[in-house]
Scaffold this motif. Structure first.
Motif, PDB file in Angstrom:
ATOM      1  N   ALA A   1      42.232  72.189  51.200  1.00 52.69           N
ATOM      2  CA  ALA A   1      43.144  71.868  50.100  1.00 52.69           C
ATOM      3  C   ALA A   1      42.748  70.517  49.497  1.00 52.69           C
ATOM      4  O   ALA A   1      42.722  70.350  48.264  1.00 52.69           O
ATOM      5  CB  ALA A   1      44.587  71.833  50.594  1.00 52.69           C
TER       6      ALA A   1
ATOM      7  N   ARG B   1      46.312  70.336  41.567  1.00 54.58           N
ATOM      8  CA  ARG B   1      47.350  70.910  42.428  1.00 54.58           C
ATOM      9  C   ARG B   1      47.176  72.412  42.631  1.00 54.58           C
ATOM     10  O   ARG B   1      47.262  72.897  43.768  1.00 54.58           O
ATOM     11  CB  ARG B   1      48.735  70.582  41.865  1.00 54.58           C
ATOM     12  CG  ARG B   1      49.104  69.111  42.015  1.00 54.58           C
ATOM     13  CD  ARG B   1      50.535  68.851  41.590  1.00 54.58           C
ATOM     14  NE  ARG B   1      50.898  67.445  41.752  1.00 54.58           N
ATOM     15  CZ  ARG B   1      52.079  66.949  41.448  1.00 54.58           C
ATOM     16  NH1 ARG B   1      53.037  67.736  40.948  1.00 54.58           N
ATOM     17  NH2 ARG B   1      52.326  65.660  41.627  1.00 54.58           N
TER      18      ARG B   1
ATOM     19  N   GLU C   1      46.460  74.271  46.282  1.00 51.88           N
ATOM     20  CA  GLU C   1      47.312  75.349  46.793  1.00 51.88           C
ATOM     21  C   GLU C   1      46.523  76.635  46.986  1.00 51.88           C
ATOM     22  O   GLU C   1      46.722  77.363  47.968  1.00 51.88           O
ATOM     23  CB  GLU C   1      48.485  75.579  45.843  1.00 51.88           C
ATOM     24  CG  GLU C   1      49.521  76.556  46.362  1.00 51.88           C
ATOM     25  CD  GLU C   1      50.171  76.107  47.668  1.00 51.88           C
ATOM     26  OE1 GLU C   1      50.772  76.968  48.347  1.00 51.88           O
ATOM     27  OE2 GLU C   1      50.079  74.901  48.024  1.00 51.88           O
TER      28      GLU C   1
ATOM     29  N   ARG D   1      44.479  76.176  50.205  1.00 55.04           N
ATOM     30  CA  ARG D   1      45.336  76.194  51.390  1.00 55.04           C
ATOM     31  C   ARG D   1      45.811  77.610  51.705  1.00 55.04           C
ATOM     32  O   ARG D   1      45.715  78.079  52.851  1.00 55.04           O
ATOM     33  CB  ARG D   1      46.544  75.273  51.187  1.00 55.04           C
ATOM     34  CG  ARG D   1      47.487  75.243  52.401  1.00 55.04           C
ATOM     35  CD  ARG D   1      48.731  74.418  52.127  1.00 55.04           C
ATOM     36  NE  ARG D   1      48.414  72.996  51.908  1.00 55.04           N
ATOM     37  CZ  ARG D   1      48.430  72.402  50.724  1.00 55.04           C
ATOM     38  NH1 ARG D   1      48.753  73.084  49.624  1.00 55.04           N
ATOM     39  NH2 ARG D   1      48.127  71.126  50.622  1.00 55.04           N
ATOM     40  N   GLN D   2      46.324  78.305  50.705  1.00 59.57           N
ATOM     41  CA  GLN D   2      46.854  79.641  50.937  1.00 59.57           C
ATOM     42  C   GLN D   2      45.766  80.628  51.339  1.00 59.57           C
ATOM     43  O   GLN D   2      46.006  81.535  52.131  1.00 59.57           O
ATOM     44  CB  GLN D   2      47.585  80.137  49.682  1.00 59.57           C
ATOM     45  CG  GLN D   2      48.888  79.407  49.408  1.00 59.57           C
ATOM     46  CD  GLN D   2      49.853  79.506  50.588  1.00 59.57           C
ATOM     47  OE1 GLN D   2      50.004  80.558  51.211  1.00 59.57           O
ATOM     48  NE2 GLN D   2      50.506  78.395  50.900  1.00 59.57           N
TER      49      GLN D   2
END
Length: 214
Positions: free
Chosen positions: A83, A190, A194, A197-198
């Motif tokens: 991330a 951002r 995300e 990360r996801q």
């Protein structure tokens, strides 16, 4: 380019699966195989132990593998670091610091990884998938993050090799890669963070059944 060190060679053999988790490594065998003295082999094994790839014990030095909570922890740390690197890459893109050719290379890695997956060439797909994610970290231009990610990826690859199978969600994986590329090329820090990360956490979720048994 500097010549490959004994450490690099032994590390590559372990990550490639020439030596499997639990398998014993001896200085004598490695020195013969690599045509070097036992001193650089000994130094390489010490460094690999600090990397978490080998373990010294009563049986001597053996290839280590993460299991259960330790493997989950590695995935969670990877998610956080990827991330970060995705966010940094998007910020560098917004600042005009990433050459267009470097972004083209990122797309090429995604294309080739998806093609290899669909063709059933799992070993190539795994290698290219790692290259895709590593290139994001290269674009971030954060050496500590890249170094740490390399170590985590090594541990994950070695620890999950016995459960390697064709991805159960190839279309979803490729779509997640494309969302990450879009966020980075679109200078969206951002969303990039995300998406990265996801993507890793979904991979962890898919592996959760296997992790329950290790």
């Amino acid at each position: 380019m500097e010549p490959e060190s004994t450490y690099d060679k032994v590390r590559a053999l372990i990550v490639a699966g020439d030596y499997l988790p639990g398998q014993r490594l001896t200085e004598q065998e490695l020195s013969v195989r690599l045509a070097v003295s036992r001193t650089p082999v000994r130094e390489a094994l010490h460094k690999l132990e600090s990397d978490g790839l080998v373990h010294g014990g009563r049986r001597g030095v053996t290839v280590a593998a993460l299991g259960g909570k330790a493997l989950r922890d590695a995935y969670q740390l990877r998610a956080a670091l990827e991330a970060l690197t995705a966010e940094l890459a998007a910020r560098r893109q917004a600042a005009g610091e990433i050459p267009p050719a470097a972004l083209v290379r990122l797309v090429e890695y995604a294309d080739r990884a998806d093609r290899a997956t669909r063709d059933g060439d799992l070993a190539t797909a795994v290698r290219l998938n790692r290259a895709f994610h590593r290139h994001v970290a290269v674009l971030a231009d954060n050496t500590p993050a890249l170094t740490t990610l390399d170590r985590i990826w090594d541990q994950i690859v070695v620890s999950t090799r016995d459960s390697l199978a064709a991805p159960s969600r190839p279309a979803e994986v490729d779509a997640e890669h494309r969302r990450l590329i879009e966020a980075i090329t679109g200078s969206a820090p951002r969303p990039a963070a995300e998406a990265a990360r996801q993507h890793v956490l979904r991979t962890l979720s898919v592996r959760s059944d296997h992790l329950e048994g290790v």
